[in-house]
Scaffold this active site. Structure first.
Site, short mmCIF file in Angstrom:
data_model
loop_
_atom_site.label_atom_id
_atom_site.label_comp_id
_atom_site.label_asym_id
_atom_site.label_seq_id
_atom_site.Cartn_x
_atom_site.Cartn_y
_atom_site.Cartn_z
N PHE A 175 62.71 26.31 73.02
CA PHE A 175 62.70 27.37 74.03
C PHE A 175 63.88 27.27 74.99
O PHE A 175 64.27 28.25 75.60
CB PHE A 175 61.38 27.36 74.80
N LYS A 176 64.48 26.08 75.09
CA LYS A 176 65.62 25.92 75.99
C LYS A 176 66.78 26.84 75.59
O LYS A 176 67.62 27.19 76.42
CB LYS A 176 66.08 24.47 76.00
N ASP A 177 66.83 27.23 74.31
CA ASP A 177 67.91 28.13 73.87
C ASP A 177 67.87 29.47 74.60
O ASP A 177 68.91 30.09 74.81
CB ASP A 177 67.80 28.38 72.36
#
Length: 492
Positions: free
Chosen positions: A112-114
């Site tokens: 999810f950091k993307d």
């Protein structure tokens, strides 16, 4: 829009300045001086029909008023393009095991950091242009696993930036480590630190707040910033996917526009769930935000008692990105519920000096939006197995924490649909996932375990293929040597 520090009245900056600086000079976090107006009911209905990119422009424009519409359009276009393996960016699954899963792992590093770290580099590059800032920005960040890889990938080859990532030695998953060590950007480096994530993060904060260190960097043409969710430019893009998830449920007829939806969020540093809180403040009909922790359940205890206490045993678990005892973004929530920087500064001082603090009753009573639960390593494997047996759907250990919390919460409140934030691909954690769904032992951690899992499921994400080959060697240092390591990397 003006941003201010959570700890004093002394620091007011523009959005561009806040993104460049990352952390306020007094150690506080930047927050909007006045929160944007909530979307009206009619505006919300219009939002739910938009593409992810169109929605991102609408939401970000509320917070980033010194960016032009043309600049935001180009930023969003670049951040959410063909580097994603699903053109919806953040699709919501069909009901699986009683929950809906918001899949946030379709970006280049499968986490999810993307979502934020494909956006932040572009926000920062534009911020430098807005501010006419000639410094070379040094992105200094601590990671418990996914932030490091996503930051290195997002900032790779970006002009006028360097990325230095510190991660806990033997404290990240083998696939996460391989991802970091295989990044080939000439402006990125990852360093292992003896100790846990909290120790690495604490030292990063100390380096940020060291005025002499900062002045020395400035003399050499450098300036620090952060890719952690301490940087408001990392936090704001995450608000978007809450609106997008809700809109998908509306389109399917699962909820009527205006009906409440719960979100269950695997939570370590508190940024992901804080984005949900901000979405609610912007008018999204959020019922409960379920704060789901692993065995390091400092946040679960906080929401149940109002006492934050990091004076406890630290556990290394099978959900390593959540192995955290100091949740930095909680400070933004504390500011929001009291609006008093002196109170926040006092609580943070207590945490630093005593390792604990207790909220005043008036503040604790304002946390009603949140529920909290946690899962042990054995329960995590059990939840992965339960969801797979029920639907053939494979989830990663962090998602399993939130899935179990949502499953339990439905027994208390089954009136509203619950969306579980699926924060990473299960193929990043093959050791735990393979054992859970097959009942068989992993032969060896890392790539052998990944092969066992892919053979079992007959699937391999394309993004993983990119780092199957050569990786560099680890550099391991003591936590006390982090400042010297930064100077050596920068040639100071």
């Amino acid at each position: 829009m003006i941003y201010r520090s959570t700890r004093s009245h002394d620091w007011q900056v523009s959005a561009a300045q806040a993104i460049i600086q990352g952390l306020a000079p007094d150690g506080g976090l930047f927050v909007p001086e006045e929160f944007p107006a909530a979307f009206t009911e009619d505006e919300l209905k219009d939002l739910f029909s938009l593409s992810y990119q169109e929605l991102a422009e609408k939401v970000l424009s509320r917070f980033l008023t010194d960016y032009s519409p043309e600049q935001l359009h180009e930023i969003v276009k670049g951040a959410y393009g063909d580097q994603w393996d699903d053109d919806r960016i953040a699709p919501v699954s069909e009901e699986r095991g009683g929950n809906y899963f918001l899949e946030l792992f379709h970006g280049p590093t499968l986490a999810f950091k993307d979502i934020a770290l494909q956006c932040l580099p572009r926000l920062m590059k534009t911020a430098l242009e807005i501010q006419h800032d000639s410094h070379e920005i040094v992105i200094l960040t601590a990671t418990s696993g996914d932030t490091g890889t996503a930051a290195m990938r997002g900032f790779s080859q970006l002009d006028k930036t360097r990325v230095i990532v510190f991660y806990p030695y033997q404290g990240v998953a083998p696939i996460q480590l391989k991802q970091m060590l295989s990044e080939s950007g000439g402006n990125t480096v990852a360093i292992a630190v003896k100790g846990n994530f909290d120790q690495a993060q604490t030292n990063v904060k100390r380096i940020f707040s060291d005025k002499e260190f900062g002045a020395e960097l400035n003399e050499h043409g450098f300036a620090f910033s952060s890719a952690n969710s301490m940087n408001v430019g990392r936090l704001l893009p995450q608000v978007v996917y809450y609106f997008y998830a809700y809109g998908q449920l509306v389109k399917r007829g699962i909820v009527q526009a205006g009906g409440l939806v719960n979100f269950s969020v695997p939570t370590g540093n508190f940024g992901d769930i804080l984005a949900g809180y901000y979405a609610k403040k912007l008018g999204l009909p959020v019922g409960k935000l379920i704060c789901a922790s692993n065995k390091n359940k400092v946040l679960t205890d906080f929401f149940k008692t109002g006492i934050y206490n990091k004076n406890r045993e630290f556990y290394v678990t099978n959900s390593p990105s959540m192995d955290i005892l100091v949740s930095s973004n909680l400070e933004r929530l504390l500011f929001d519920i009291c609006q008093d920087p002196a109170t926040v500064k006092g609580l943070m001082a207590e945490l630093n000096e005593k390792g604990r603090y207790q909220l005043p009753k008036a503040m604790y009573e304002k946390l009603g939006t949140f529920a909290a639960d946690f899962a042990t390593p054995a329960e995590i494997e059990g939840e992965i197995k339960r969801v797979y047996a029920a639907s053939g759907y494979v989830i990663d250990p962090h998602t399993a924490v939130a899935s179990l919390a949502a499953h339990r919460f439905k027994k208390q409140d089954g009136a509203h649909p619950t969306v579980v934030l699926s924060t990473a691909s299960p193929y990043k954690f093959p050791e735990t996932v393979y054992h859970a769904i097959s009942g068989l032992e992993v032969k060896r951690a890392g790539m052998p375990a990944l092969k066992q899992l892919t053979d079992f499921t007959h699937y391999l994400p394309k993004s993983i293929e990119k780092f199957l080959g050569h990786t560099g060697a680890e550099t391991v240092i003591e936590a006390s040597d982090m400042p010297a390591e930064v100077k050596q990397i920068l040639g100071i």
